[in-house]
Design an enzyme around this catalytic site. Structure first.
Site, PDB file in Angstrom:
ATOM      1  N   GLY A  17      52.265   3.569  24.079  1.00 18.31           N
ATOM      2  CA  GLY A  17      51.699   3.161  25.370  1.00 18.31           C
ATOM      3  C   GLY A  17      50.725   1.985  25.288  1.00 18.31           C
ATOM      4  CE1 TYR A  18      47.307  -3.024  28.681  1.00 14.59           C
ATOM      5  CE2 TYR A  18      46.717  -1.375  30.316  1.00 14.59           C
ATOM      6  CZ  TYR A  18      46.541  -2.630  29.763  1.00 14.59           C
ATOM      7  OH  TYR A  18      45.616  -3.474  30.297  1.00 14.59           O
ATOM      8  NE  ARG A  39      58.965   9.715  26.671  1.00 15.40           N
ATOM      9  CZ  ARG A  39      58.989   9.679  27.976  1.00 15.40           C
ATOM     10  NH1 ARG A  39      59.641  10.603  28.630  1.00 15.40           N
ATOM     11  NH2 ARG A  39      58.361   8.740  28.630  1.00 15.40           N
ATOM     12  CE  LYS A  46      59.771   2.683  25.437  1.00 18.48           C
ATOM     13  NZ  LYS A  46      59.193   3.672  26.309  1.00 18.48           N
ATOM     14  CG  LEU A  68      53.719  14.654  26.758  1.00 17.40           C
ATOM     15  CD1 LEU A  68      53.400  13.882  28.027  1.00 17.40           C
ATOM     16  CD2 LEU A  68      52.445  15.139  26.084  1.00 17.40           C
ATOM     17  CB  ALA A  88      51.489  11.240  25.622  1.00 18.90           C
ATOM     18  CB  SER A  89      49.532  11.344  30.772  1.00 18.21           C
ATOM     19  OG  SER A  89      49.568  12.239  31.857  1.00 18.21           O
ATOM     20  CB  SER A 131      42.494   9.118  34.954  1.00 15.58           C
ATOM     21  OG  SER A 131      42.480   8.095  35.920  1.00 15.58           O
ATOM     22  CE  LYS A 170      45.417  11.066  33.261  1.00 12.11           C
ATOM     23  NZ  LYS A 170      46.008  11.148  31.905  1.00 12.11           N
TER      24      LYS A 170
HETATM   25  P1  NAP Z   1      51.854   3.851  29.418  1.00 14.05           P
HETATM   26  O1  NAP Z   1      51.832   2.541  28.732  1.00 14.05           O
HETATM   27  O2  NAP Z   1      52.974   4.121  30.376  1.00 14.05           O
HETATM   28  O3  NAP Z   1      51.777   4.995  28.340  1.00 14.05           O
HETATM   29  C1  NAP Z   1      52.155   6.311  28.612  1.00 14.05           C
HETATM   30  C2  NAP Z   1      52.573   6.962  27.298  1.00 14.05           C
HETATM   31  O4  NAP Z   1      52.901   8.334  27.562  1.00 14.05           O
HETATM   32  C3  NAP Z   1      53.798   6.306  26.678  1.00 14.05           C
HETATM   33  O5  NAP Z   1      53.592   6.219  25.286  1.00 14.05           O
HETATM   34  C4  NAP Z   1      54.905   7.288  27.004  1.00 14.05           C
HETATM   35  O6  NAP Z   1      55.941   7.305  26.041  1.00 14.05           O
HETATM   36  C5  NAP Z   1      54.136   8.590  26.938  1.00 14.05           C
HETATM   37  N1  NAP Z   1      54.864   9.650  27.619  1.00 14.05           N
HETATM   38  C6  NAP Z   1      55.170   9.735  28.939  1.00 14.05           C
HETATM   39  N2  NAP Z   1      55.888  10.842  29.175  1.00 14.05           N
HETATM   40  C7  NAP Z   1      56.057  11.461  27.973  1.00 14.05           C
HETATM   41  C8  NAP Z   1      56.722  12.641  27.550  1.00 14.05           C
HETATM   42  N3  NAP Z   1      57.372  13.436  28.409  1.00 14.05           N
HETATM   43  N4  NAP Z   1      56.669  12.977  26.234  1.00 14.05           N
HETATM   44  C9  NAP Z   1      56.014  12.185  25.341  1.00 14.05           C
HETATM   45  N5  NAP Z   1      55.370  11.051  25.674  1.00 14.05           N
HETATM   46  C10 NAP Z   1      55.395  10.699  26.983  1.00 14.05           C
HETATM   47  O7  NAP Z   1      50.517   4.074  30.281  1.00 14.05           O
HETATM   48  P2  NAP Z   1      48.982   3.845  29.889  1.00 14.05           P
HETATM   49  O8  NAP Z   1      48.391   3.058  30.991  1.00 14.05           O
HETATM   50  O9  NAP Z   1      48.834   3.374  28.491  1.00 14.05           O
HETATM   51  O10 NAP Z   1      48.437   5.318  30.019  1.00 14.05           O
HETATM   52  C11 NAP Z   1      47.951   6.032  28.885  1.00 14.05           C
HETATM   53  C12 NAP Z   1      46.981   7.092  29.341  1.00 14.05           C
HETATM   54  O11 NAP Z   1      45.870   6.458  29.978  1.00 14.05           O
HETATM   55  C13 NAP Z   1      47.562   8.065  30.375  1.00 14.05           C
HETATM   56  O12 NAP Z   1      47.055   9.340  30.099  1.00 14.05           O
HETATM   57  C14 NAP Z   1      47.019   7.529  31.687  1.00 14.05           C
HETATM   58  O13 NAP Z   1      46.953   8.529  32.674  1.00 14.05           O
HETATM   59  C15 NAP Z   1      45.632   7.079  31.233  1.00 14.05           C
HETATM   60  N6  NAP Z   1      44.987   6.117  32.136  1.00 14.05           N
HETATM   61  C16 NAP Z   1      45.558   4.881  32.337  1.00 14.05           C
HETATM   62  C17 NAP Z   1      44.937   3.997  33.217  1.00 14.05           C
HETATM   63  C18 NAP Z   1      45.492   2.623  33.468  1.00 14.05           C
HETATM   64  O14 NAP Z   1      45.001   1.942  34.379  1.00 14.05           O
HETATM   65  N7  NAP Z   1      46.473   2.156  32.700  1.00 14.05           N
HETATM   66  C19 NAP Z   1      43.758   4.373  33.873  1.00 14.05           C
HETATM   67  C20 NAP Z   1      43.214   5.627  33.635  1.00 14.05           C
HETATM   68  C21 NAP Z   1      43.835   6.504  32.765  1.00 14.05           C
HETATM   69  P3  NAP Z   1      57.273   6.390  26.184  1.00 14.05           P
HETATM   70  O15 NAP Z   1      56.894   5.046  25.613  1.00 14.05           O
HETATM   71  O16 NAP Z   1      58.276   7.105  25.384  1.00 14.05           O
HETATM   72  O17 NAP Z   1      57.579   6.318  27.646  1.00 14.05           O
END
Ligand code: NAP
Length: 354
Positions: A17-18, A39, A46, A68, A88-89, A131, A170
């Site tokens: 993830g990001y 995953r 990836k 997950l 992861a979410s 979050s 969340k």
């Molecule tokens: P992201 O790039 O979409 O990362 C999400 C990660 O979760 C990816 O690695 C994805 O894996 C994994 N994931 C999703 N469903 C899954 C499953 N069923 N089993 C295993 N892995 C799974 O989003 P992000 O922005 O980095 O978010 C990361 C965390 O930060 C999350 O908890 C999000 O709620 C939190 N957050 C983000 C923000 C924001 O503005 N970006 C703000 C507050 C909180 P794949 O690569 O395989 O899809």
């Protein structure tokens, strides 16, 4: 302010993830062995960016397959780890089935990972990436908040499966995390509650909603104006520092709002004007609320009239003082975050009109 323990491995869930990318980078640079749960390990594209970082860093990365929703899937990845970073979410706004696409992976995934922590005696601390979405639901909630600012004492009580389902997912996930943490004494829980995360991604193909937000400021979707919504913003690189502090500073516990700036979408876009204003359709005005209310359901799936009513025209205020006091956070200027992120989109050819 703290020492990174390199003697034991750590687990990072959602390593592709990001947000996770910068955490993994910081850990590898500190010399840590990172167990990266992904995953689909056969999809090497990836996590190629992580391999490239590991190649020149003192730390080591090892990949483990885990979803997950598969009970027990994190056992091998967690074995021997002292710290678990659970990032992861799914972070998506447009969904068809919010229970299946958001709430189940967020909540059941948290249960799965934290149950595994209980079954892995080496785990001493779990850092969950929650979050600000678990702190508040709509900007209108600010009016009923003590002190007129969101703090770690606040919980989102206004989101549901039908209204802001991502925020609901969340909230449910973080509540589940505290329920499990409070039922045991083996490991400490620290939650990191970031506001909207912006800034360049290490994985240019990450699916995070953050990429859509920056893209919309330059691809013409906001050429008539930006939605008039107050929002908190934090840089993804600063957020990685918060996770490291949460893992390694002795005695840290509880929730932490991680947010560098109380701002709004127009102010964020305005930081891009000096450098990109001539070449890209960066928004220069706010869209009237009545117009958004009228057209949102047609032009912006995921933005209902209720969301417009309770968020547009409202400011956002978050108290980041605990993060500064406890985690030693230093937040970089908003303009740096926005310009670095936008430049990455330009460099990667993401705008066809540039
Ligand atoms: P992201 O790039 O979409 O990362 C999400 C990660 O979760 C990816 O690695 C994805 O894996 C994994 N994931 C999703 N469903 C899954 C499953 N069923 N089993 C295993 N892995 C799974 O989003 P992000 O922005 O980095 O978010 C990361 C965390 O930060 C999350 O908890 C999000 O709620 C939190 N957050 C983000 C923000 C924001 O503005 N970006 C703000 C507050 C909180 P794949 O690569 O395989 O899809």
């Amino acid at each position: 302010m703290y020492e990174v323990d390199t003697s034991t491995p750590v687990l990072v869930t959602g390593a592709t993830g990001y947000v996770a990318g910068w955490i993994v980078k910081r850990l590898l640079e500190a010399g840590v062995t990172v167990h990266a749960a992904v995953r689909d390990p056969s999809n090497t594209k990836k996590y190629q960016h992580l391999d490239e970082i590991a190649a020149s860093a003192p730390g080591t990365i090892k990949y483990f397959k885990a979803d997950l929703l598969d009970e027990g899937a994190y056992a091998a990845a967690m074995a021997g780890c002292s710290i678990v970073f659970h990032t992861a979410s799914p972070f998506v706004i447009e969904v068809k089935d919010p229970q299946r696409e958001l709430v189940d992976p967020a909540k059941l995934g948290t249960r799965n990972v934290l149950a595994q922590a209980g079954g892995t005696p080496s785990v001493k601390r779990v850092v969950v990436t929650s979050s600000c979405a678990a702190v508040y639901g709509d900007n209108a909630d600010l009016a009923t908040t003590a002190g007129g600012v969101f703090t770690e004492d606040d919980w989102n009580t206004t989101s549901s499966l039908t209204h802001n389902p991502y925020s609901y997912s969340k909230t449910e996930a973080e509540k589940e995390a505290w329920k499990i943490a409070d039922s045991q004494r083996q490991w400490e829980l620290v939650t990191i509650n970031p506001s909207l995360v912006m800034g360049p991604g290490l994985n240019p193909d990450a699916t995070s909603e953050s990429f859509n937000m920056i893209m919309q400021m330059g691809d013409g979707s906001q050429k008539r104006g930006a939605p008039d919504v107050g929002i908190g913003v934090v840089d993804v690189r600063d957020l990685a520092e918060a996770h490291l502090g949460a893992a390694y500073i002795p005695g840290v516990t509880g929730r932490h709002i991680i947010s560098g700036h109380d701002t709004n979408l127009l102010e964020m876009a305005a930081t891009l004007l000096p450098k990109y204003g001539n070449d890209y359709p960066i928004p220069r005005r706010a869209l009237p609320k009545w117009l958004m209310w009228l057209v949102a359901p047609m032009v912006a799936p995921g933005i209902s009239r209720r969301i417009v009513s309770r968020n547009f025209g409202y400011p956002w205020k978050g108290d980041n003082s605990k993060s500064i006091r406890v985690l030693g956070m230093k937040y970089r200027p908003l303009a740096d975050t926005m310009n670095d992120f936008f430049q990455q989109m330009v460099d990667n050819g993401r705008f066809s009109n540039g």
